[in-house]
Design an enzyme around this catalytic site. Structure first.
Site, mmCIF file in Angstrom:
data_model
loop_
_atom_site.group_PDB
_atom_site.id
_atom_site.type_symbol
_atom_site.label_atom_id
_atom_site.label_comp_id
_atom_site.label_asym_id
_atom_site.label_seq_id
_atom_site.Cartn_x
_atom_site.Cartn_y
_atom_site.Cartn_z
ATOM 1 N N HIS A 171 62.386 78.068 -19.134
ATOM 2 C CA HIS A 171 61.501 77.943 -18.835
ATOM 3 C C HIS A 171 61.943 77.211 -17.176
ATOM 4 O O HIS A 171 60.335 77.613 -16.117
ATOM 5 C CB HIS A 171 60.824 76.082 -18.781
ATOM 6 C CG HIS A 171 59.679 75.899 -20.194
ATOM 7 N ND1 HIS A 171 58.870 75.999 -20.113
ATOM 8 C CD2 HIS A 171 60.880 75.706 -21.390
ATOM 9 C CE1 HIS A 171 58.574 75.929 -21.097
ATOM 10 N NE2 HIS A 171 59.424 76.053 -21.884
ATOM 11 N N ASP A 380 61.230 77.516 -8.285
ATOM 12 C CA ASP A 380 60.716 77.118 -9.132
ATOM 13 C C ASP A 380 60.160 78.326 -10.417
ATOM 14 O O ASP A 380 59.550 79.265 -9.831
ATOM 15 C CB ASP A 380 58.856 76.859 -9.116
ATOM 16 C CG ASP A 380 58.494 75.362 -9.625
ATOM 17 O OD1 ASP A 380 58.908 75.605 -11.250
ATOM 18 O OD2 ASP A 380 57.644 75.262 -8.906
HETATM 19 P P1 ADQ Z 1 58.259 71.107 -13.785
HETATM 20 O O1 ADQ Z 1 59.305 71.443 -13.042
HETATM 21 O O2 ADQ Z 1 58.578 70.325 -14.427
HETATM 22 O O3 ADQ Z 1 58.170 72.343 -14.726
HETATM 23 P P2 ADQ Z 1 55.205 72.198 -13.230
HETATM 24 O O4 ADQ Z 1 54.844 73.614 -13.940
HETATM 25 O O5 ADQ Z 1 54.455 71.891 -12.017
HETATM 26 O O6 ADQ Z 1 57.412 72.013 -12.953
HETATM 27 O O7 ADQ Z 1 54.491 71.118 -14.190
HETATM 28 C C1 ADQ Z 1 54.705 69.924 -13.943
HETATM 29 C C2 ADQ Z 1 53.587 69.583 -14.862
HETATM 30 O O8 ADQ Z 1 53.091 67.889 -14.468
HETATM 31 C C3 ADQ Z 1 52.336 69.191 -14.958
HETATM 32 O O9 ADQ Z 1 51.532 69.603 -15.646
HETATM 33 C C4 ADQ Z 1 51.262 68.791 -13.850
HETATM 34 O O10 ADQ Z 1 49.559 68.436 -13.478
HETATM 35 C C5 ADQ Z 1 52.265 66.943 -14.599
HETATM 36 N N1 ADQ Z 1 52.251 66.147 -13.363
HETATM 37 C C6 ADQ Z 1 52.768 66.427 -11.720
HETATM 38 N N2 ADQ Z 1 52.757 65.268 -10.958
HETATM 39 C C7 ADQ Z 1 51.942 64.898 -12.049
HETATM 40 C C8 ADQ Z 1 51.083 62.830 -11.792
HETATM 41 N N3 ADQ Z 1 51.854 62.332 -10.492
HETATM 42 N N4 ADQ Z 1 50.220 62.576 -12.869
HETATM 43 C C9 ADQ Z 1 50.533 63.280 -14.048
HETATM 44 N N5 ADQ Z 1 50.787 64.590 -14.373
HETATM 45 C C10 ADQ Z 1 51.503 64.799 -13.346
HETATM 46 C C11 ADQ Z 1 59.024 73.188 -15.669
HETATM 47 C C12 ADQ Z 1 59.134 74.324 -14.773
HETATM 48 C C13 ADQ Z 1 58.107 74.902 -13.977
HETATM 49 C C14 ADQ Z 1 57.835 75.673 -15.003
HETATM 50 C C15 ADQ Z 1 57.382 74.601 -16.385
HETATM 51 C C16 ADQ Z 1 56.730 75.323 -17.227
HETATM 52 O O11 ADQ Z 1 60.329 74.151 -13.478
HETATM 53 O O12 ADQ Z 1 58.697 75.953 -13.151
HETATM 54 O O13 ADQ Z 1 56.439 76.038 -15.254
HETATM 55 O O14 ADQ Z 1 58.269 73.955 -16.939
HETATM 56 O O15 ADQ Z 1 57.617 76.221 -17.917
#
Ligand code: ADQ
Length: 482
Positions: A171, A380
């Site tokens: 990921h 990211d």
């Molecule tokens: P993350 O680094 O966690 O994921 P991201 O892909 O942006 O990053 O996902 C974050 C998730 O957390 C989103 O679904 C978002 O809605 C949720 N979230 C963030 N803040 C929140 C809040 N305050 N309340 C509720 N929900 C919240 C890792 C990798 C990424 C990759 C994903 C999936 O680092 O690059 O996109 O895995 O493969």
């Protein structure tokens, strides 16, 4: 939620997902007994239909250290908890996964730490995950291993169960050779991944980095995305950009409830003309400091009028036991405090900064409310927040400012792309996104919405699994033929 513990022997599963965490969080019933709630996340949504079609099992840690649990059924899913001791959580999870691999794979934005004891625990824990899978997987089952915590599992599993079809998906980014080779255990990890039939990455660049490494460091023969193994197997390394359940987000944001919440949120923020939004896990890869600094400077220089615009920044704390994360939290608190202290008027702060994790509906309402989504990671793998914002639009309105260093930037080309290290450039992009004529914004958003709806999480999972099955189909065919 109906969960029942299955003390009896489990039926073998023909589809097994393996991830560091199970897709459930423990909650307490009013009577004090333990219950499980699905933890929000796209992966469960993506796998649900497959899990139901076939007999599916999910192997992962349940989140509490020093506790052994029996496998149990939860809403037609078989969940297989892998126990971890507290010292294993420290060394395997906080240490090797999040203080060695995470920074190394993210361009070494923070210096990766190399400790032999962490590595030894990583090996031991990976073996335990592999052992659990070997016990629950049916003959010829498909096993899909997730992410950087479990890179040795494919090889360990293949040794025990050569009948399985094994896929792996990373990921996070797979780093360029120059960085990867710093890892003292670089060879073991490459060999670990090569136990899979299909190794998936977010971007073609990650797959190419991997293929180049196995060619140059392990001396294996490669042809484009195919690697020939000494045992005659062929391993495929390819990009599968992950996505979200776009329609579910869209429909949630379309509800009356979300519309009302969106209006309330804007009202509570002082009914600004322009609402900027940031949503991140609190992580040093996400470019939070750069974003807040650029916004603060744009206000100080009069490019953004604080009577006109606000920034709502949500940052859910994560990995708080890792030093670097505590330090980041203090740094951001200080920076937001300084900017608000210098610029705010009574009753109106330019930055509203919250450490809250919200339910899906509230997230959809917040996305719907925002005029400009600002996503500025320094690196990211993908970034799902950018896609969630696009999916929550109800019309071709809004704007996305997006770092070039996210996987999402390859797909969402019509975003206002930015190099987050360039604070002046970032400031200019914020202002441009704010002042661009409506028809320009609409054109950009229309194309991004199409992209996100056409490439959702269901498509991601089925493309990966179809490729995995096809590969093994041809292997089986070769075996039969040969
Ligand atoms: P993350 O680094 O966690 O994921 P991201 O892909 O942006 O990053 O996902 C974050 C998730 O957390 C989103 O679904 C978002 O809605 C949720 N979230 C963030 N803040 C929140 C809040 N305050 N309340 C509720 N929900 C919240 C890792 C990798 C990424 C990759 C994903 C999936 O680092 O690059 O996109 O895995 O493969």
């Amino acid at each position: 939620m109906n969960s029942k513990s299955t003390k009896s022997k489990l039926d073998p599963a023909s589809f097994v997902v393996v991830a560091n965490r199970l897709p459930v969080d423990r909650a307490e019933r009013p009577d004090g007994t333990a219950d499980w709630r699905p933890s929000p996340g796209g992966l469960v949504t993506a796998f649900e239909p497959i899990m139901q079609r076939r007999h599916g099992a999910w192997v992962g840690w349940h989140g509490a250290a020093d506790e052994e649990l029996e496998a149990f059924e939860h809403e037609s899913l078989t969940l297989v908890p892998v126990p971890l001791s507290s010292s294993e959580v420290e060394d395997y999870y906080e240490g090797f996964s999040n203080a060695t691999l995470w920074p190394l794979y993210h361009d070494a934005i923070a210096p990766p730490q190399f400790h032999r004891e962490w590595w030894e625990t990583y090996v031991k824990v990976n073996q335990r995950f592999a052992d659990h899978v070997a016990t629950v997987a049916a003959e010829d089952a498909v096993v899909w291993v997730q992410d950087y915590h479990l890179q040795l599992v494919p090889q360990m599993l293949r040794r025990q169960r050569p009948d399985l079809r094994i896929g792996f998906f990373l990921h996070i980014p797979f780093p360029p050779t120059e960085l990867y080779v710093q890892l003292p255990w670089r060879q073991q990890i490459l060999e670990g991944l090569l136990g899979a039939d299909l190794v998936g990455f977010q971007l073609p660049g990650g797959a190419q980095n991997f293929v180049r490494l196995v060619r140059n460091r392990l001396g294996l023969e490669t042809q484009r995305d195919r690697i020939r193994m000494p045992d005659g197997r062929e391993v495929l390394a390819r990009a599968y950009p992950i996505s979200i359940d776009a329609m579910a987000f869209h429909e949630l944001a379309a509800t009356e409830e979300a519309a009302e919440r969106a209006a309330e949120i804007r009202h509570d923020l002082g009914d600004p003309r322009v609402m900027f939004l940031g949503v991140d896990r609190l992580d040093y890869t996400k470019g939070l400091l750069e974003r807040v600094q650029a916004f603060g400077e744009a206000i100080a220089e009069g490019k953004i009028d604080p009577d006109d615009a606000v920034l709502l920044q949500l940052a859910v704390p994560s990995r708080e036991r890792v030093d670097r994360y505590r330090q980041l939290r203090d740094d951001i608190d200080r920076m937001v405090g300084r900017i608000n202290g210098e610029i705010a008027r009574i009753g109106r702060a330019p930055i509203t900064y919250l450490h809250v994790s919200y339910p899906r509906l509230e997230m959809a309402a917040i996305y719907r409310a925002a005029d400009i989504m600002v996503v500025t990671p320094l690196r990211d793998g993908m970034n799902l927040v950018a896609k969630e914002y696009v999916a929550c639009r109800q019309r071709d309105d809004g704007a996305l400012v997006l770092s070039e260093f996210t996987g999402a930037a390859r797909e969402l080309r019509q975003a206002y792309l930015v190099n987050p290290h360039d604070i002046n450039g970032l400031k200019d992009r914020l202002v441009e996104a704010m002042n661009d004529p409506t028809r320009n914004k609409a054109r950009r958003m229309r194309m991004m919405r199409r992209q996100v709806f056409e490439n959702d999480i269901e498509k991601w999972a089925s493309t990966f699994l179809d490729d995995l099955e096809a590969l093994n189909g041809s292997r089986a065919a070769k075996q039969v033929a040969g």
